[in-house]
Design an enzyme around this catalytic site. Structure first.
Site, PDB file in Angstrom:
ATOM      1  N   LEU A  62       0.869  -1.177   0.000  1.00  0.00           N
ATOM      2  CA  LEU A  62       0.000   0.000   0.000  1.00  0.00           C
ATOM      3  C   LEU A  62       0.906   1.226   0.000  1.00  0.00           C
ATOM      4  O   LEU A  62       1.782   1.358   0.852  1.00  0.00           O
ATOM      5  CB  LEU A  62      -0.904  -0.012   1.238  1.00  0.00           C
ATOM      6  CG  LEU A  62      -2.071   0.974   1.281  1.00  0.00           C
ATOM      7  CD1 LEU A  62      -3.008   0.749   0.102  1.00  0.00           C
ATOM      8  CD2 LEU A  62      -2.834   0.838   2.586  1.00  0.00           C
ATOM      9  N   ASP A  63       0.733   2.100  -0.993  1.00  0.00           N
ATOM     10  CA  ASP A  63       1.601   3.264  -1.140  1.00  0.00           C
ATOM     11  C   ASP A  63       1.661   4.097   0.135  1.00  0.00           C
ATOM     12  O   ASP A  63       0.672   4.183   0.868  1.00  0.00           O
ATOM     13  CB  ASP A  63       1.095   4.169  -2.270  1.00  0.00           C
ATOM     14  CG  ASP A  63       1.294   3.557  -3.642  1.00  0.00           C
ATOM     15  OD1 ASP A  63       2.008   2.554  -3.748  1.00  0.00           O
ATOM     16  OD2 ASP A  63       0.718   4.095  -4.610  1.00  0.00           O
TER      17      ASP A  63
END
Length: 315
Positions: A62-63
């Site tokens: 997840l960025d």
């Protein structure tokens, strides 16, 4: 997208602490509600330290600029990671109209601008083109490997990054709210779908350009927001951390279960197949898990009336 690891949120900086506890065997899932600014790698380190766990890994990056669900597997749960990663995902994201960035989100530099802004009706009319199985070019700044190198590393080094379009599945794409400058969407999609690419392509198709200004993941496979725990809850107390630990089998709730005898469990533990008879018989299936007395024994496939183990658990 990656950023330097943020300071450990479990230990205030500049203070002295007792020696870290000895690593131990911990098995299960922690569904972390990852805050904005934290990398997925750092999130794993936070959870691993909270449980003094020997082994941990996450089920899908997840960025740093995104928040939301990051399922983290501890111990034997790492053997079930593919069943979470391959599951459907849901996101809420906001697109800022009028500019395109080289990363397709707010972290990158603006590479093009437009004075045009889309009407809600025009956006809604376009959404059917972005649902179902579509062809999508991943962002240049992505974790996809090119000749063994991550695309985002090559892009940061100034090298030309050309990624091929690939099919992805978008089950649903809905407008949540709309204003003159932004539109918020909900998306449900399959593995490998990039929300940043959806924002980029919507902006291009509408002729106004766009990039992701806000992104939150709300579902990953069998896990939803109701399963999540925060970093603050993990650091609150040992009891709070322990309460956040979900069983290894939680990752397998979307595939069939078969209860087997103790004798059959011993065979599976040795890597041997088990013949399924009578009420235990199941139709052929590529993914089934076997339990004995409520304890997870193995994941495998049903082939010609036999349970063939692929992964055996030590729980």
């Amino acid at each position: 997208m990656t950023e330097p690891a943020a300071p450990d949120l479990l230990e205030p900086q500049g203070q002295s602490f007792a020696p870290r506890p000895k690593k131990r065997d911990v098995h299960g899932w922690v569904v972390l509600d990852k805050p904005v600014g934290m990398t997925s790698t750092h999130a794993v380190a936070v959870v691993k330290r909270a449980f003094a766990a020997k082994k941990a890994g996450h089920a899908g990056t997840l960025d740093p600029l995104a928040s939301g669900l990051l399922p983290i597997a501890l111990g034997e749960a790492t053997k079930t990671v593919p069943f979470v990663m391959d599951g459907r995902k849901a996101y809420e994201f906001t697109v800022a109209w009028g500019s395109q960035t080289d990363t397709d989100d707010t972290e990158g530099k603006v590479i093009a601008t437009s004075e045009a802004r889309p009407e809600e009706a025009a956006i809604a009319a376009l959404l059917p083109r972005f649902t179902g199985t579509i062809s999508q070019v991943p962002p240049r700044f992505s974790a996809i490997k090119i000749a063994g190198e991550r695309a985002y590393d090559l892009a940061r080094d100034g090298e030309e990054v050309v990624l091929e379009a690939r099919p992805v599945e978008i089950d649903a794409l809905r407008i949540v709210s709309h204003s003159a400058e932004t539109t918020t969407f909900e998306a449900e999609c399959g593995k490998g779908t990039y929300v940043r690419a959806i924002a980029r392509d919507l902006g291009l198709a509408l002729g106004c350009l766009g990039h992701v200004a806000h992104l939150r993941r709300t579902r990953v496979g069998p896990f939803g927001i109701a399963d999540a725990t925060s970093v603050d809850a993990l650091r609150e107390s040992a009891d709070s951390a322990a309460g956040a630990l979900r069983p290894v089998m939680a990752a397998l709730s979307l595939i069939p279960e078969i209860a087997i005898s103790r004798d059959a469990a011993m065979r599976l533990k040795r890597g041997q197949s088990v013949l399924l008879r009578g009420r235990d018989a199941l139709p052929a299936s590529p993914a089934v898990y076997a339990t004995c007395g409520g304890v997870l024994i193995a994941i495998g496939a049903v082939e010609q009336g036999e349970f063939v183990p692929h992964r055996v658990f030590n729980l």
